[in-house]
Write an enzyme that holds these catalytic residues in place. Structure first.
Site, PDB file in Angstrom:
ATOM      1  N   LYS A  13       0.834  -1.213   0.000  1.00  0.00           N
ATOM      2  CA  LYS A  13       0.000   0.000   0.000  1.00  0.00           C
ATOM      3  C   LYS A  13       0.871   1.266   0.000  1.00  0.00           C
ATOM      4  O   LYS A  13       0.603   2.195  -0.753  1.00  0.00           O
ATOM      5  CB  LYS A  13      -0.921   0.035   1.238  1.00  0.00           C
ATOM      6  CG  LYS A  13      -1.877  -1.145   1.335  1.00  0.00           C
ATOM      7  CD  LYS A  13      -2.816  -1.019   2.532  1.00  0.00           C
ATOM      8  CE  LYS A  13      -2.154  -1.050   3.893  1.00  0.00           C
ATOM      9  NZ  LYS A  13      -1.473  -2.314   4.219  1.00  0.00           N
ATOM     10  N   ARG A  88      -9.323   0.609   8.945  1.00  0.00           N
ATOM     11  CA  ARG A  88      -8.755  -0.690   9.303  1.00  0.00           C
ATOM     12  C   ARG A  88      -9.803  -1.588   9.957  1.00  0.00           C
ATOM     13  O   ARG A  88      -9.531  -2.740  10.221  1.00  0.00           O
ATOM     14  CB  ARG A  88      -7.694  -0.389  10.317  1.00  0.00           C
ATOM     15  CG  ARG A  88      -6.326  -0.976  10.413  1.00  0.00           C
ATOM     16  CD  ARG A  88      -5.500  -1.295   9.282  1.00  0.00           C
ATOM     17  NE  ARG A  88      -4.187  -1.707   9.720  1.00  0.00           N
ATOM     18  CZ  ARG A  88      -3.067  -1.042   9.521  1.00  0.00           C
ATOM     19  NH1 ARG A  88      -3.094   0.084   8.866  1.00  0.00           N
ATOM     20  NH2 ARG A  88      -1.933  -1.511   9.958  1.00  0.00           N
ATOM     21  N   ARG A 127      11.873  -6.100   4.967  1.00  0.00           N
ATOM     22  CA  ARG A 127      11.637  -4.664   4.761  1.00  0.00           C
ATOM     23  C   ARG A 127      12.497  -3.829   5.707  1.00  0.00           C
ATOM     24  O   ARG A 127      12.692  -4.188   6.853  1.00  0.00           O
ATOM     25  CB  ARG A 127      10.161  -4.368   5.013  1.00  0.00           C
ATOM     26  CG  ARG A 127       9.790  -2.908   4.796  1.00  0.00           C
ATOM     27  CD  ARG A 127       8.368  -2.754   4.362  1.00  0.00           C
ATOM     28  NE  ARG A 127       7.450  -2.724   5.481  1.00  0.00           N
ATOM     29  CZ  ARG A 127       6.143  -2.559   5.340  1.00  0.00           C
ATOM     30  NH1 ARG A 127       5.602  -2.450   4.147  1.00  0.00           N
ATOM     31  NH2 ARG A 127       5.365  -2.532   6.395  1.00  0.00           N
ATOM     32  N   ARG A 162      11.468  -2.131  11.594  1.00  0.00           N
ATOM     33  CA  ARG A 162      10.505  -1.581  12.547  1.00  0.00           C
ATOM     34  C   ARG A 162      10.281  -2.533  13.729  1.00  0.00           C
ATOM     35  O   ARG A 162      10.382  -3.742  13.576  1.00  0.00           O
ATOM     36  CB  ARG A 162       9.170  -1.328  11.834  1.00  0.00           C
ATOM     37  CG  ARG A 162       9.209  -0.090  10.978  1.00  0.00           C
ATOM     38  CD  ARG A 162       8.039   0.066  10.040  1.00  0.00           C
ATOM     39  NE  ARG A 162       6.790  -0.510  10.458  1.00  0.00           N
ATOM     40  CZ  ARG A 162       5.689  -0.517   9.708  1.00  0.00           C
ATOM     41  NH1 ARG A 162       5.699   0.056   8.517  1.00  0.00           N
ATOM     42  NH2 ARG A 162       4.591  -1.071  10.134  1.00  0.00           N
ATOM     43  N   ARG A 173       0.091  -9.227  13.570  1.00  0.00           N
ATOM     44  CA  ARG A 173      -0.518  -8.213  12.683  1.00  0.00           C
ATOM     45  C   ARG A 173      -1.342  -8.881  11.587  1.00  0.00           C
ATOM     46  O   ARG A 173      -2.403  -8.390  11.203  1.00  0.00           O
ATOM     47  CB  ARG A 173       0.568  -7.341  12.048  1.00  0.00           C
ATOM     48  CG  ARG A 173       1.097  -6.291  13.000  1.00  0.00           C
ATOM     49  CD  ARG A 173       2.380  -5.688  12.495  1.00  0.00           C
ATOM     50  NE  ARG A 173       2.206  -4.827  11.347  1.00  0.00           N
ATOM     51  CZ  ARG A 173       3.170  -4.553  10.478  1.00  0.00           C
ATOM     52  NH1 ARG A 173       4.363  -5.086  10.619  1.00  0.00           N
ATOM     53  NH2 ARG A 173       2.943  -3.751   9.479  1.00  0.00           N
TER      54      ARG A 173
HETATM   55  P1  AMP Z   1       0.963   0.259   9.264  1.00  0.00           P
HETATM   56  O1  AMP Z   1       2.226   0.976   9.005  1.00  0.00           O
HETATM   57  O2  AMP Z   1      -0.199   0.786   8.448  1.00  0.00           O
HETATM   58  O3  AMP Z   1       1.090  -1.242   9.150  1.00  0.00           O
HETATM   59  O4  AMP Z   1       0.556   0.567  10.783  1.00  0.00           O
HETATM   60  C1  AMP Z   1       1.394   0.207  11.854  1.00  0.00           C
HETATM   61  C2  AMP Z   1       0.573   0.059  13.121  1.00  0.00           C
HETATM   62  O5  AMP Z   1      -0.092   1.292  13.422  1.00  0.00           O
HETATM   63  C3  AMP Z   1      -0.546  -0.969  13.042  1.00  0.00           C
HETATM   64  O6  AMP Z   1      -0.080  -2.280  13.308  1.00  0.00           O
HETATM   65  C4  AMP Z   1      -1.489  -0.455  14.121  1.00  0.00           C
HETATM   66  O7  AMP Z   1      -1.017  -0.745  15.425  1.00  0.00           O
HETATM   67  C5  AMP Z   1      -1.392   1.051  13.944  1.00  0.00           C
HETATM   68  N1  AMP Z   1      -2.395   1.554  12.969  1.00  0.00           N
HETATM   69  C6  AMP Z   1      -2.135   2.114  11.754  1.00  0.00           C
HETATM   70  N2  AMP Z   1      -3.275   2.475  11.148  1.00  0.00           N
HETATM   71  C7  AMP Z   1      -4.278   2.142  11.986  1.00  0.00           C
HETATM   72  C8  AMP Z   1      -5.691   2.241  11.922  1.00  0.00           C
HETATM   73  N3  AMP Z   1      -6.320   2.778  10.844  1.00  0.00           N
HETATM   74  N4  AMP Z   1      -6.417   1.754  12.967  1.00  0.00           N
HETATM   75  C9  AMP Z   1      -5.819   1.231  14.050  1.00  0.00           C
HETATM   76  N5  AMP Z   1      -4.497   1.096  14.176  1.00  0.00           N
HETATM   77  C10 AMP Z   1      -3.715   1.546  13.159  1.00  0.00           C
END
Ligand code: AMP
Length: 215
Positions: A13, A88, A127, A162, A173
């Site tokens: 994404k 999400r 990554r 990360r 996740r």
């Molecule tokens: P990402 O980089 O999008 O994978 O986000 C990393 C982490 O941020 C996720 O594993 C969640 O803990 C939190 N996070 C990001 N976006 C959301 C969202 N829309 N709703 C809830 N938690 C989020």
């Protein structure tokens, strides 16, 4: 363009969003990037979010909706936006629908990036992300390495794995994704807005999105 990008962690994404911003000035809005920035800056939001993030859990909907309610009203969104990692959950999608209706904004579509699980697992463990919160460039030790190992090509900051990209956090996740986020494809299908793409190459995804928007 005004798009939602759906897909598992590691589906691409962020990479696709960055490529799309170069086409028409739309901004990438990544809730994950916003939260990581807040964690790094040590804000109240960051302190509240960090525990959930490190464990591979979702941050509570209310916190995310607070962030997005403000972000979508910023001036740069007028040129278009690519929502990366938001919504999400079904409640977030429902609240987003109300928010956009209130703001008079119409989305073009929700694009679902479909990638096989083994490809996702491989991508996430290899990554690397730029540690500079203003840059956050994404690399991959196998398919897209930095020119100098561990150093961002764009800004020279160290690249890192990360905290939520350990094997344990990744499997959590993916579990969270299957339970809470995968149902969003059905939600947007019901809204008549879903466009699914097989997403093993980012360039092919961008082309498919351009073709669909032009049709
Ligand atoms: P990402 O980089 O999008 O994978 O986000 C990393 C982490 O941020 C996720 O594993 C969640 O803990 C939190 N996070 C990001 N976006 C959301 C969202 N829309 N709703 C809830 N938690 C989020």
């Amino acid at each position: 363009m005004k798009l939602i990008l759906l897909g598992a962690p590691g589906a691409g994404k962020g990479t696709v969003a960055k490529l799309l911003t170069e086409l028409d000035g739309s901004v990438q809005i990544s809730t994950g990037d916003i939260l990581r920035g807040a964690v790094k800056a040590g804000t109240d939001l960051g302190k509240e979010a960090k525990g959930y993030m490190d464990a591979g859990d979702l941050v509570p909907d209310a916190l995310i909706m607070g962030i997005m309610g403000e972000r979508l009203q910023e001036d740069d969104c007028k040129a278009g936006f690519l929502l990366d990692g938001f919504p999400r959950t079904i409640p977030q999608a429902e609240e987003l629908k109300t928010l956009l209706a209130d703001l008079g904004i119409e989305l073009d579509m929700a694009v679902s990036l479909d990638v096989p699980r083994d490809v996702i697992l491989d991508r996430l463990t290899t990554r690397r992300t730029c540690s500079n919160s203003d840059c956050q460039a994404i690399y991959n030790v196998k398919s897209n390495p930095t020119k100098v190992e561990g150093v961002c090509d764009k800004c020279g900051s160290p690249t890192i794995q990360r905290d939520d990209e350990t094997e344990e956090a990744i499997s959590k996740r993916l579990e969270t994704y299957n339970e809470k986020t995968a149902p969003l494809a059905g939600f947007y299908e019901g809204e008549g807005m879903l466009f699914s793409v097989n997403a093993t190459s980012s360039d092919a995804v961008v082309k498919a999105i351009q073709d669909k928007l032009a049709s």
